[in-house]
Design an enzyme around this catalytic site. Structure first.
Site, PDB file in Angstrom:
ATOM      1  N   ASP A  72      87.491  46.072  18.417  1.00 36.72           N
ATOM      2  CA  ASP A  72      86.110  46.364  18.050  1.00 36.72           C
ATOM      3  C   ASP A  72      86.013  46.257  16.530  1.00 36.72           C
ATOM      4  O   ASP A  72      86.733  46.956  15.804  1.00 36.72           O
ATOM      5  CB  ASP A  72      85.692  47.755  18.523  1.00 36.72           C
ATOM      6  CG  ASP A  72      84.193  47.960  18.343  1.00 36.72           C
ATOM      7  OD1 ASP A  72      83.426  47.055  18.709  1.00 36.72           O
ATOM      8  OD2 ASP A  72      83.790  48.998  17.800  1.00 36.72           O
ATOM      9  N   THR A 125      85.535  42.752  15.374  1.00 35.54           N
ATOM     10  CA  THR A 125      86.221  41.448  15.294  1.00 35.54           C
ATOM     11  C   THR A 125      85.889  40.723  13.991  1.00 35.54           C
ATOM     12  O   THR A 125      86.757  40.084  13.396  1.00 35.54           O
ATOM     13  CB  THR A 125      85.839  40.568  16.512  1.00 35.54           C
ATOM     14  OG1 THR A 125      86.189  41.283  17.692  1.00 35.54           O
ATOM     15  CG2 THR A 125      86.579  39.245  16.501  1.00 35.54           C
ATOM     16  N   ASP A 156      87.320  47.664  24.738  1.00 36.91           N
ATOM     17  CA  ASP A 156      87.094  46.641  23.720  1.00 36.91           C
ATOM     18  C   ASP A 156      88.430  46.447  23.000  1.00 36.91           C
ATOM     19  O   ASP A 156      88.884  47.338  22.275  1.00 36.91           O
ATOM     20  CB  ASP A 156      86.009  47.091  22.724  1.00 36.91           C
ATOM     21  CG  ASP A 156      85.603  45.937  21.800  1.00 36.91           C
ATOM     22  OD1 ASP A 156      86.382  44.971  21.681  1.00 36.91           O
ATOM     23  OD2 ASP A 156      84.523  46.018  21.197  1.00 36.91           O
ATOM     24  N   ASP A 212      81.945  48.860  23.755  1.00 38.32           N
ATOM     25  CA  ASP A 212      81.871  49.277  22.352  1.00 38.32           C
ATOM     26  C   ASP A 212      81.744  50.801  22.244  1.00 38.32           C
ATOM     27  O   ASP A 212      82.158  51.388  21.242  1.00 38.32           O
ATOM     28  CB  ASP A 212      80.633  48.683  21.653  1.00 38.32           C
ATOM     29  CG  ASP A 212      80.668  47.162  21.550  1.00 38.32           C
ATOM     30  OD1 ASP A 212      81.698  46.627  21.137  1.00 38.32           O
ATOM     31  OD2 ASP A 212      79.644  46.516  21.899  1.00 38.32           O
ATOM     32  N   GLU A 243      85.650  43.584  27.304  1.00 36.18           N
ATOM     33  CA  GLU A 243      84.757  42.681  26.594  1.00 36.18           C
ATOM     34  C   GLU A 243      85.098  41.222  26.864  1.00 36.18           C
ATOM     35  O   GLU A 243      84.221  40.406  27.149  1.00 36.18           O
ATOM     36  CB  GLU A 243      84.808  42.943  25.083  1.00 36.18           C
ATOM     37  CG  GLU A 243      83.943  41.943  24.314  1.00 36.18           C
ATOM     38  CD  GLU A 243      83.791  42.256  22.833  1.00 36.18           C
ATOM     39  OE1 GLU A 243      84.604  43.019  22.282  1.00 36.18           O
ATOM     40  OE2 GLU A 243      82.838  41.721  22.240  1.00 36.18           O
TER      41      GLU A 243
HETATM   42  C1  LIP Z   1      80.828  44.781  17.332  1.00 36.05           C
HETATM   43  C2  LIP Z   1      80.153  46.130  17.452  1.00 36.05           C
HETATM   44  C3  LIP Z   1      79.231  46.370  16.291  1.00 36.05           C
HETATM   45  C4  LIP Z   1      78.147  45.317  16.292  1.00 36.05           C
HETATM   46  C5  LIP Z   1      78.788  43.947  16.177  1.00 36.05           C
HETATM   47  C6  LIP Z   1      79.765  43.701  17.297  1.00 36.05           C
HETATM   48  P1  LIP Z   1      82.897  43.465  18.473  1.00 36.05           P
HETATM   49  O1  LIP Z   1      81.687  44.566  18.440  1.00 36.05           O
HETATM   50  O2  LIP Z   1      81.111  47.147  17.495  1.00 36.05           O
HETATM   51  O3  LIP Z   1      78.655  47.659  16.390  1.00 36.05           O
HETATM   52  O4  LIP Z   1      77.250  45.529  15.254  1.00 36.05           O
HETATM   53  O5  LIP Z   1      77.798  42.962  16.215  1.00 36.05           O
HETATM   54  O6  LIP Z   1      79.113  43.658  18.530  1.00 36.05           O
HETATM   55  O7  LIP Z   1      82.216  42.182  18.810  1.00 36.05           O
HETATM   56  O8  LIP Z   1      83.527  43.439  17.162  1.00 36.05           O
HETATM   57  O9  LIP Z   1      83.752  43.945  19.567  1.00 36.05           O
END
Ligand code: LIP
Length: 324
Positions: A98, A100, A95, A245, A75
């Site tokens: 995941d 964040t 990721d 993701d 990512e």
């Molecule tokens: C997240 C995703 C989640 C989505 C968030 C975000 P990150 O990934 O796992 O499903 O709704 O907007 O993209 O940015 O936390 O790696």
């Protein structure tokens, strides 16, 4: 696949996920105590911290030392401009954090997600939530498991139900959906209207409402997939995620008997073909994902037919829209 020693890659990946989990937990303590620099990517709700970058660097370094011929998609590398071409070669798809936003807020649905893609399909997945100490693993053809208690923990096979429950209709389902980070009017309206219909009571004014048991938003795609694999969620749908993701979660859910596919269009075009449920590059990169948990065979309907029917019911209810 015989050319790859998947059990030894799994052992390596699990050790790496635990090491990364340690960094994530330390990072969280630092953030909660002293704050941290939280940067924004595409907008003010698309967050990245120094720990996302640090963890990805760790994973990239360790994977390239041990598996120098494997490719890497991550990512934060992507955010920094790296655009590796998709090939048939083994590719780690990572990721580092995941969830964040959860991480920044101290909400413990946060994990590292490491998928291994080979011949454009996920063949191994490791998801580790260091706050809840939940390790989800899956290897193509060998099932998927959850382990609590670190290296001394006993892996428990997924799904938990030895004979997966039926799912008569959406009205009985607990469904994960996400608000995502694209809040422009069109996607936000499509999403909100879709959630309205999935939740709404048709006998009390919500025309077309399915009145599902509930909607959940864990804030992490990987954790949503893991929960569907486990059986705590019946389904999960999201538009806007990325391969990092979902690559681990797809495999873990599939190995637990889950059915994964892509957009409305992919569903319509593949549902009567042998390709239904085959998640290759097009779906992994397509940014539209839906997964339904394992459903047991019944007298008049196989579990797979039930999964197809439930996705059909869901896609008849929600709106498709383009991910930005
Ligand atoms: C997240 C995703 C989640 C989505 C968030 C975000 P990150 O990934 O796992 O499903 O709704 O907007 O993209 O940015 O936390 O790696």
């Amino acid at each position: 696949m015989s050319e790859l020693d998947l059990q030894s890659i799994l052992k390596f990946t699990v050790a790496l996920a635990y090491e990364a989990g340690h960094v994530i937990r330390k990072g969280s303590e630092a953030i909660q105590l002293a704050g941290s620099n939280v940067d924004e990517k595409k907008n003010s709700v698309d967050l990245v911290t120094e720990y996302d970058v640090k963890v990805e660097e760790l994973v990239k370094k360790k994977t390239s030392e041990t598996y120098p011929s494997f490719k890497f998609i991550g990512e934060e590398s992507y955010a920094a401009g790296s655009r590796p071409e998709w090939t048939d070669e083994p590719t780690f798809c990572v990721d580092p954090i995941d969830g964040t936003t959860n991480f920044v807020h101290g909400f413990p649905w946060v994990c590292i997600s490491i998928g291994l893609i080979y011949k454009r399909h996920s063949i191994l997945g490791v998801i580790y939530n260091p706050f809840l100490d939940l390790l989800y693993t899956g290897v193509k053809g060998s099932g998927s498991y959850v382990t609590h208690g670190g290296l001394n923990g006993t892996p428990r096979k997924l799904p938990f139900a030895s004979s997966p429950k039926p799912l008569a209709s959406l009205s009985q389902a607990q469904i994960a959906v996400e608000w995502g980070n694209d809040r422009a009017s069109k996607p936000l309206t499509s999403r909100s209207e879709s959630f309205h219909l999935i939740a709404g009571d048709p006998s009390n004014g919500v025309v077309g409402g399915r009145m599902a048991h509930s909607l959940r938003s864990l804030g992490s795609s990987a954790m949503n997939f893991a929960m569907v694999a486990q059986g705590g969620l019946d389904m999960y749908w999201e538009i806007g995620c990325w391969p990092w993701d979902v690559s681990a979660g797809v495999l873990i859910a599939q190995e637990a008997g889950g059915l994964v596919t892509g957009s409305h269009k992919v569903y319509a075009e593949t549902k009567e073909t042998a390709a239904f449920g085959d998640v290759g590059e097009a779906i992994l990169t397509g940014r539209k994902y839906i997964v339904v948990r394992a459903i047991g065979d019944a007298e008049k309907e196989t579990g797979r037919e039930a999964q197809k029917r439930i996705i059909g019911e869901f896609y008849d209810t929600v709106q498709d829209y383009d991910a930005l």
